[in-house]
Scaffold this motif. Structure first.
Motif, PDB file in Angstrom:
ATOM      1  N   MET A 265       0.852  -1.179   0.000  1.00 55.85           N
ATOM      2  CA  MET A 265       0.000   0.000   0.000  1.00 55.85           C
ATOM      3  C   MET A 265       0.894   1.238   0.000  1.00 55.85           C
ATOM      4  O   MET A 265       1.829   1.337   0.775  1.00 55.85           O
ATOM      5  N   SER A 266       0.581   2.168  -0.847  1.00 56.01           N
ATOM      6  CA  SER A 266       1.360   3.402  -0.918  1.00 56.01           C
ATOM      7  C   SER A 266       0.927   4.356   0.198  1.00 56.01           C
ATOM      8  O   SER A 266      -0.161   4.217   0.774  1.00 56.01           O
ATOM      9  N   ALA A 267       1.778   5.337   0.457  1.00 54.60           N
ATOM     10  CA  ALA A 267       1.437   6.363   1.448  1.00 54.60           C
ATOM     11  C   ALA A 267       0.177   7.108   1.022  1.00 54.60           C
ATOM     12  O   ALA A 267      -0.674   7.431   1.858  1.00 54.60           O
ATOM     13  N   GLN A 268       0.048   7.356  -0.269  1.00 54.71           N
ATOM     14  CA  GLN A 268      -1.137   8.054  -0.761  1.00 54.71           C
ATOM     15  C   GLN A 268      -2.400   7.240  -0.492  1.00 54.71           C
ATOM     16  O   GLN A 268      -3.404   7.775  -0.022  1.00 54.71           O
TER      17      GLN A 268
ATOM     18  N   ALA B 135      -7.245   6.552   2.725  1.00 53.75           N
ATOM     19  CA  ALA B 135      -8.094   5.713   3.591  1.00 53.75           C
ATOM     20  C   ALA B 135      -8.273   6.368   4.954  1.00 53.75           C
ATOM     21  O   ALA B 135      -9.373   6.355   5.523  1.00 53.75           O
ATOM     22  N   LEU B 136      -7.222   6.958   5.492  1.00 50.34           N
ATOM     23  CA  LEU B 136      -7.322   7.632   6.793  1.00 50.34           C
ATOM     24  C   LEU B 136      -8.276   8.828   6.726  1.00 50.34           C
ATOM     25  O   LEU B 136      -9.030   9.073   7.677  1.00 50.34           O
ATOM     26  N   PHE B 137      -8.261   9.556   5.622  1.00 53.69           N
ATOM     27  CA  PHE B 137      -9.170  10.701   5.517  1.00 53.69           C
ATOM     28  C   PHE B 137     -10.605  10.266   5.227  1.00 53.69           C
ATOM     29  O   PHE B 137     -11.551  10.926   5.664  1.00 53.69           O
ATOM     30  N   ARG B 138     -10.790   9.156   4.561  1.00 53.42           N
ATOM     31  CA  ARG B 138     -12.147   8.600   4.416  1.00 53.42           C
ATOM     32  C   ARG B 138     -12.671   8.148   5.780  1.00 53.42           C
ATOM     33  O   ARG B 138     -13.837   8.374   6.122  1.00 53.42           O
ATOM     34  N   TYR B 139     -11.810   7.516   6.540  1.00 48.13           N
ATOM     35  CA  TYR B 139     -12.148   7.113   7.912  1.00 48.13           C
ATOM     36  C   TYR B 139     -12.476   8.338   8.751  1.00 48.13           C
ATOM     37  O   TYR B 139     -13.485   8.372   9.460  1.00 48.13           O
ATOM     38  N   LYS B 140     -11.633   9.366   8.681  1.00 40.37           N
ATOM     39  CA  LYS B 140     -11.862  10.600   9.443  1.00 40.37           C
ATOM     40  C   LYS B 140     -13.230  11.183   9.108  1.00 40.37           C
ATOM     41  O   LYS B 140     -13.993  11.560  10.006  1.00 40.37           O
ATOM     42  N   ALA B 141     -13.555  11.260   7.821  1.00 41.41           N
ATOM     43  CA  ALA B 141     -14.844  11.818   7.415  1.00 41.41           C
ATOM     44  C   ALA B 141     -15.992  10.975   7.938  1.00 41.41           C
ATOM     45  O   ALA B 141     -17.014  11.502   8.406  1.00 41.41           O
ATOM     46  N   SER B 142     -15.839   9.664   7.893  1.00 41.15           N
ATOM     47  CA  SER B 142     -16.888   8.766   8.367  1.00 41.15           C
ATOM     48  C   SER B 142     -17.136   8.945   9.862  1.00 41.15           C
ATOM     49  O   SER B 142     -18.277   9.117  10.305  1.00 41.15           O
ATOM     50  N   ILE B 143     -16.077   8.911  10.644  1.00 35.43           N
ATOM     51  CA  ILE B 143     -16.240   9.002  12.101  1.00 35.43           C
ATOM     52  C   ILE B 143     -16.614  10.426  12.515  1.00 35.43           C
ATOM     53  O   ILE B 143     -17.369  10.618  13.465  1.00 35.43           O
ATOM     54  N   ASP B 144     -16.117  11.445  11.792  1.00 33.34           N
ATOM     55  CA  ASP B 144     -16.561  12.816  12.063  1.00 33.34           C
ATOM     56  C   ASP B 144     -18.069  12.900  11.858  1.00 33.34           C
ATOM     57  O   ASP B 144     -18.783  13.503  12.666  1.00 33.34           O
ATOM     58  N   GLY B 145     -18.553  12.298  10.776  1.00 27.25           N
ATOM     59  CA  GLY B 145     -19.988  12.317  10.502  1.00 27.25           C
ATOM     60  C   GLY B 145     -20.789  11.650  11.600  1.00 27.25           C
ATOM     61  O   GLY B 145     -21.826  12.164  12.031  1.00 27.25           O
TER      62      GLY B 145
END
Length: 167
Positions: free
Chosen positions: A1-4, A9-19
């Motif tokens: 898995m690349s850093a990108q 994935a971390l920002f998708r997770y952040k958006a999900s849990i923020d929601g």
């Protein structure tokens, strides 16, 4: 898995849990919106201001922020809308950034006037981890949303969004 790929994935997770957290806060009745609720909004607003400051830094844009804390947070609906918009920006940004851009070091000025230098990759990692720290802080301030705060783990997100990982 690349850093990108990982950062996206971390920002998708952040958006999900923020929601989830914002929905839980919105669902609290007026009776639960006392001092702890106001403190929770201030904490979320701080995390959001940092998100916006680093979004400007990542784009080499000058921002108007003179502090990362505010004595008053905007109303929940306004803050939630802005958080969701910024989360979408980070998802888009991390989906299109090129590997060579990730390593680029950018000079910027902190809100206290101090100078800083970080790679884009380091800035993105900071935003993702900083937000998680403060979401947990909100969960401690408002035990009424404990079930939401307890779901704030990356592994849980990965398995909710890709159930085949559990097989």
């Amino acid at each position: 898995m690349s850093a990108q790929t990982l950062l996206n994935a971390l920002f998708r997770y952040k958006a999900s849990i923020d929601g989830e957290l914002l929905d839980a806060l919105s669902a609290l009745g007026e009776g639960a919106r006392g001092n702890a609720f106001s403190s929770a909004l201030r904490v979320l607003n701080h995390a959001h201001l940092v998100d916006r400051i680093f979004a400007a830094n990542l784009q080499r844009e000058v921002h108007d922020f003179t502090a990362s804390w505010s004595s008053e947070a905007p109303p929940l609906a306004q803050l939630a809308s802005s958080i969701r918009e910024t989360d979408r920006w980070y998802i888009d940004y991390t989906s299109r950034i090129k590997p060579e851009e990730m390593e680029e070091v950018i000079a910027f000025t902190f809100t206290d006037g101090g100078r800083g230098r970080m790679s884009r990759e380091e800035m993105l990692a900071h935003v993702a981890t900083h937000a998680g720290y403060h979401r947990r802080e909100v969960g401690r301030l408002l035990p009424e949303i404990e079930s939401t705060a307890m779901r704030d783990v990356f592994t849980g997100y990965l398995h909710r969004t890709d159930p085949a990982r559990r097989q």
